[in-house]
Motif scaffolding. Structure first.
Motif, PDB file in Angstrom:
ATOM      1  N   ASN A  72      97.751  95.101 -21.366  1.00  0.00           N
ATOM      2  CA  ASN A  72      98.065  93.692 -21.079  1.00  0.00           C
ATOM      3  C   ASN A  72      97.087  92.820 -21.858  1.00  0.00           C
ATOM      4  O   ASN A  72      95.896  92.796 -21.576  1.00  0.00           O
ATOM      5  N   ALA A  73      97.621  92.092 -22.837  1.00  0.00           N
ATOM      6  CA  ALA A  73      96.752  91.284 -23.699  1.00  0.00           C
ATOM      7  C   ALA A  73      96.800  89.806 -23.381  1.00  0.00           C
ATOM      8  O   ALA A  73      96.290  88.984 -24.141  1.00  0.00           O
ATOM      9  N   LEU A  74      97.421  89.429 -22.257  1.00  0.00           N
ATOM     10  CA  LEU A  74      97.493  88.010 -21.918  1.00  0.00           C
ATOM     11  C   LEU A  74      96.128  87.470 -21.539  1.00  0.00           C
ATOM     12  O   LEU A  74      95.320  88.166 -20.907  1.00  0.00           O
ATOM     13  N   LYS A  75      95.892  86.195 -21.920  1.00  0.00           N
ATOM     14  CA  LYS A  75      94.626  85.544 -21.593  1.00  0.00           C
ATOM     15  C   LYS A  75      94.484  85.449 -20.078  1.00  0.00           C
ATOM     16  O   LYS A  75      95.412  85.108 -19.370  1.00  0.00           O
ATOM     17  N   GLY A  76      93.321  85.774 -19.580  1.00  0.00           N
ATOM     18  CA  GLY A  76      93.079  85.726 -18.149  1.00  0.00           C
ATOM     19  C   GLY A  76      93.047  87.111 -17.526  1.00  0.00           C
ATOM     20  O   GLY A  76      92.498  87.291 -16.445  1.00  0.00           O
ATOM     21  N   TYR A  77      93.643  88.093 -18.232  1.00  0.00           N
ATOM     22  CA  TYR A  77      93.638  89.443 -17.674  1.00  0.00           C
ATOM     23  C   TYR A  77      92.255  90.059 -17.732  1.00  0.00           C
ATOM     24  O   TYR A  77      91.862  90.824 -16.847  1.00  0.00           O
ATOM     25  N   GLU A  78      91.503  89.719 -18.785  1.00  0.00           N
ATOM     26  CA  GLU A  78      90.134  90.217 -18.881  1.00  0.00           C
ATOM     27  C   GLU A  78      89.304  89.707 -17.704  1.00  0.00           C
ATOM     28  O   GLU A  78      88.534  90.462 -17.101  1.00  0.00           O
ATOM     29  N   GLU A  79      89.491  88.415 -17.343  1.00  0.00           N
ATOM     30  CA  GLU A  79      88.772  87.872 -16.206  1.00  0.00           C
ATOM     31  C   GLU A  79      89.150  88.585 -14.920  1.00  0.00           C
ATOM     32  O   GLU A  79      88.308  88.803 -14.034  1.00  0.00           O
ATOM     33  N   SER A  80      90.432  88.981 -14.804  1.00  0.00           N
ATOM     34  CA  SER A  80      90.856  89.719 -13.611  1.00  0.00           C
ATOM     35  C   SER A  80      90.148  91.064 -13.523  1.00  0.00           C
ATOM     36  O   SER A  80      89.757  91.501 -12.432  1.00  0.00           O
ATOM     37  N   CYS A  81      89.973  91.716 -14.676  1.00  0.00           N
ATOM     38  CA  CYS A  81      89.285  93.011 -14.694  1.00  0.00           C
ATOM     39  C   CYS A  81      87.824  92.851 -14.278  1.00  0.00           C
ATOM     40  O   CYS A  81      87.294  93.634 -13.469  1.00  0.00           O
TER      41      CYS A  81
END
Length: 837
Positions: free
Chosen positions: A797-806
């Motif tokens: 999942n490369a959508l912006k904001g997914y990294e913050e969720s992780c």
């Protein structure tokens, strides 16, 4: 969105109403007599300057009967505005007015009701004429006549005594002498009275004329002769005194018949005075005429030119009628209130709309016509506006005559006098029900569009995951194969397959970036980077294709460009890769060149830098240029097109450049090449140790060196896809790591509890227990027993904001699929260094 439209016609009509009112007030102000205008409650709302002088103070908003305590000549009290407020006229009533310690004044009062075009009484107008001087003259004349009559009676008595008492001649002579003295005194008194009367006669501002009736042989009055006139006669009538005296009225005024002969003859015969107002056609003037009879067969008229007053009254009535008719014709509803907020006028539109008589709207009645949910809010807002003397703007629902409610935009504005005091409130109510419905529909459409956008974003995320997961296996296997011994032809084939796979990844990135841009989620991450090394890294990606085509690929950086800049190098790399890649794609021979130049400084401590990409390729036809920078649009859309692509590269490049605060342009000549140029603001910085050299690469290529005596780090890879497990296993084992695998999140937690690992690579989407849940379970157990193992998320999942969720789930770092071996090794090393010993 809400659209507010202002109708300037309303403003123009309001200005015309104000102008008409000002004209009416000016006419009353300049009237030659005292004029007072009262509202329906008997309060004075306008007074001429003579009225103010008469009462000695500002009478506005005072009760008329309080300010003018008038009484009739017989001392009975007169409520002078009561009659006209009930529809009656009070014409030419003589009243007494006393003010303070001053001598009482005798006024001639005329009061008339003011009605609107619906015959409703809305007030009255009262006019005063001070006739004190005239009354004094009449009184003096009567006293003089009394003296003369007494003297005459005395003379008659003396004469009788002389005849009866002839023998007492001496006594009679003495008495005669005494009577002579009395007569002399009487004549002196008469001369003084005559002088006083002459003074009054000459100083009167009203015209005065003495007339003698002319009778026919039957004794019927047929005309009258002007016997004498005072000086004011000339000023009032415009007729010379010498021309008037001795003339018959029918001849003097040229009317054929003597004007108002019947009235004058009645007064002369009965002695009962009369007064009336007339429009005298020969002079085109309005007069107030008072007539009395000094002796039988004669009469005197005292007249005053009231033309200005009459014109003022007519103007006032016209202005009032115009004002009412204008208000009734204005679209929407109109209301006015007193300064305290009490509603005293509602236009007929209110009654037509609500079905409730206007009288029930007045006061606070209007609030009962509102929707129950809106009443407290609307009334409280109105009270606050009145108290704070501030404009009133509110939207609420009003009950229609059929019981339904519709939305209205209601505005109230204070009307102030020259002193800044609020004298009234003027308000409008405009039906905006259709606009509210449209607004609600637009809101629903917006919510539907946002839901559709969210669904599209979720679909793209799912598509990205489904495509990136197998691409990880494809690229990984190709990279591993390229590291082994291959024939030249085999290596060529595999490198081309690897390049094609990277092209597919770039297409995925373009689609995702387009979705982010449309959703307003395309963000910048500005950091220092080394410009020339950054360009080298960008060119390394494209150089193999350019070399295979025999093209010269080079770049030049002007001397004024610093080595270290501050910006989002990842997005800048994306733009340059698109522009340079397109240039290489559409150029078969010649060269592709990138030029970078520094420009002027801009606010925010930044400076403009221009990036220019020029090629000697096929160029763009003039009739195709308008297709550039359009989503999914290509210059060649035929089935036999030579050059492939999604048509997204330039669109996303334009959006990124504009997001950076710049602009992109191009020039092109078909068959000779194209030049694309964009200018963006970037920060300048000194050389920093942490500055990046390339987008997405901050560590040198190849395996990360490790001291021989160091033990191999042990990694736990949680991944449900067998191919990816095989690829990652080969990659990390060759990089000197020990590897254990878990095919789901639950297995990862169990292995972590039983084994000793240095780092976990955690796939996010797995069966039985996903990566978020597994990370949460591990962190929960760590809180109980201590310790902290680095967990690096792996997700497609490369959508912006997914990294913050992780990171929010307790993970320490984030790697997106397809996995880049060099980036992964760098990430692992960084997290191993931060692991507590």
């Amino acid at each position: 969105m809400s659209v507010v439209v202002t109708d300037l016609t309303q403003q123009k009509r309001d200005e015309e109403i104000v102008a008409a009112e000002k004209l009416a007030r000016s006419i009353i102000e300049q009237a030659g007599e005292a004029i007072v205008v009262c509202d329906a409650k008997g309060r004075i709302i306008q007074a001429s300057r003579h009225a103010r002088a008469l009462c000695g103070e500002n009478p506005l908003q005072r009760k008329f009967n309080e300010l003018f305590p008038l009484r009739l000549m017989d001392t009975s009290t007169l409520f002078s505005v009561a009659a006209p407020l009930h529809g009656d006229r009070s014409e030419n009533v003589e009243v007494v007015f006393e003010r303070g310690d001053h001598q009482p004044s005798i006024l001639l009062l005329n009061a008339a009701p003011l009605v609107n075009d619906k015959k409703q009484i809305i007030g009255c107008i009262v006019a005063f004429t001070d006739i004190t001087a005239r009354k004094q003259a009449e009184e003096a004349l009567r006293r003089s006549e009394a003296h003369l009559q007494a003297a005459n009676q005395e003379l008659q008595r003396v004469n009788a005594e002389l005849q009866v008492q002839g023998e007492e001649l001496q006594a009679q002579n003495q008495e005669l002498a005494r009577l002579w003295k009395v007569s002399v005194q009487a004549e002196e008194a008469l001369r003084k009275n005559e002088k006083r009367l002459a003074d009054i006669y000459g100083s009167m501002s009203e015209g005065l004329a003495l007339h003698e009736l002319v009778y026919d042989i039957s004794g019927k009055a047929v005309d009258y002769i002007i016997v004498d006139v005072n000086p004011a006669f000339e000023n009032v009538t415009g007729l010379e005194r010498s021309r008037a005296i001795g003339k018959k009225a029918s001849e003097l005024y040229g009317t054929g018949e003597a004007p108002y002969l019947d009235t004058y003859a009645e007064v002369a015969s009965t002695g009962k005075p009369e007064s009336f107002e007339v429009h005298f056609v020969p002079m085109n003037k309005h007069f107030h005429i008072a007539v009395f009879s000094p002796e039988k067969g004669k009469f005197a008229t005292v007249f005053q030119d009231i033309s200005e007053r009459k014109r003022a009254e007519e103007k006032l009535q016209e202005s009032e009628l115009f004002f009412r008719q204008t208000l009734e014709s204005v679209p929407g509803m109109i209301f006015t209130t007193r300064p305290d907020g009490y509603c005293d006028y509602q236009s007929q539109q209110w009654a037509d709309y609500t079905g409730v008589p206007v009288s029930e709207h007045l006061g606070d009645g209007w609030n009962q016509l509102l929707h129950p949910d809106d009443r407290p809010r609307a009334f409280a807002a109105w009270q606050a506006a009145v108290q704070e003397r501030a404009p009133y703007d509110l939207e609420y629902r009003v009950r229609r005559r059929d019981g339904a409610f519709e939305w209205f935009k209601v505005r109230g504005r204070p009307i102030r006098n020259a002193a800044g005091e609020i004298v009234r409130w003027f308000g409008t109510a405009l039906n905006i029900n259709d606009l509210v419905i449209i607004k609600e529909q637009l809101q629903q459409a917006k919510e539907s569009a946002e839901a559709a956008t969210q669904a599209k974003s979720q679909f793209l995320a799912n598509m990205s995951h489904e495509l990136r997961t197998p691409m990880t296996g494809v690229l990984g296997m190709l990279d591993i194969t390229l590291e082994g011994p291959l024939l030249a032809e085999q290596r060529e084939f595999i490198e081309k397959a690897r390049a094609a796979a990277h092209s597919l990844v770039r297409i995925l990135n373009d689609i995702l970036d387009l979705s982010k841009s449309e959703a307003g989620k395309l963000l910048l991450d500005e950091k220092p980077f080394l410009l020339r090394k950054f360009i080298d890294s960008t060119f390394d990606i494209i150089l193999p294709v350019a070399t295979s085509k025999g093209l010269d690929l080079n770049f030049t950086v002007d001397g004024g460009v610093p080595e270290t800049l501050i910006g989002d190098q990842t997005r800048l790399n994306q733009v340059l890769t698109n522009l340079v890649g397109n240039a290489v794609k559409f150029t078969e021979k010649g060269k592709v060149e990138l030029r970078i130049a520094a420009g002027r400084g801009v606010p925010g401590g930044k400076r403009e830098f221009t990036f220019t990409v020029a090629d000697t390729g096929i160029g763009i036809p003039d009739d195709k240029k308008d297709r550039l920078f359009h989503v999914f649009s290509q210059v060649d859309e035929s089935h036999s097109r030579t050059y492939g692509g999604t048509g997204l590269g330039l669109v996303i490049s334009k959006q990124i450049v504009e997001l950076m605060g710049g602009a992109i342009t191009f020039t092109s000549i078909e068959g000779k090449g194209s030049t694309f140029s964009f200018t963006i603001p970037l920060g300048e910085a000194e050389m920093e140790q942490g500055a990046s050299s390339a987008a997405g690469q901050t560590a040198p290529g190849g395996d990360i060196p490790r001291a021989a005596e160091m033990t191999k780090p042990r990694l736990l890879i949680a991944e449900d896809e067998p191919t990816i497990r095989q690829v990652l296993g080969l990659m990390f084992q060759r990089s000197n790591y020990e590897i254990d695998f878990a095919e789901n999140g639950q297995k990862a937690v169990e292995l972590w509890e039983t084994g000793k690992f240095d780092l976990i690579l955690m796939d996010v989407q797995m069966p039985r227990m996903n990566g978020f849940e597994a990370t949460g379970a591990i962190r929960e157990k760590e809180r109980a027993r201590g310790g902290h193992i680095p967990i690096v998320a792996m997700t497609a999942n490369a959508l912006k904001g997914y990294e913050e969720s992780c990171l929010a789930a307790g993970m320490d770092a984030y790697i997106s699929k397809p996995i880049d071996l060099k980036e992964s090794l760098r990430m692992i090393e960084e997290n191993l260094k931060q692991k507590p010993l």
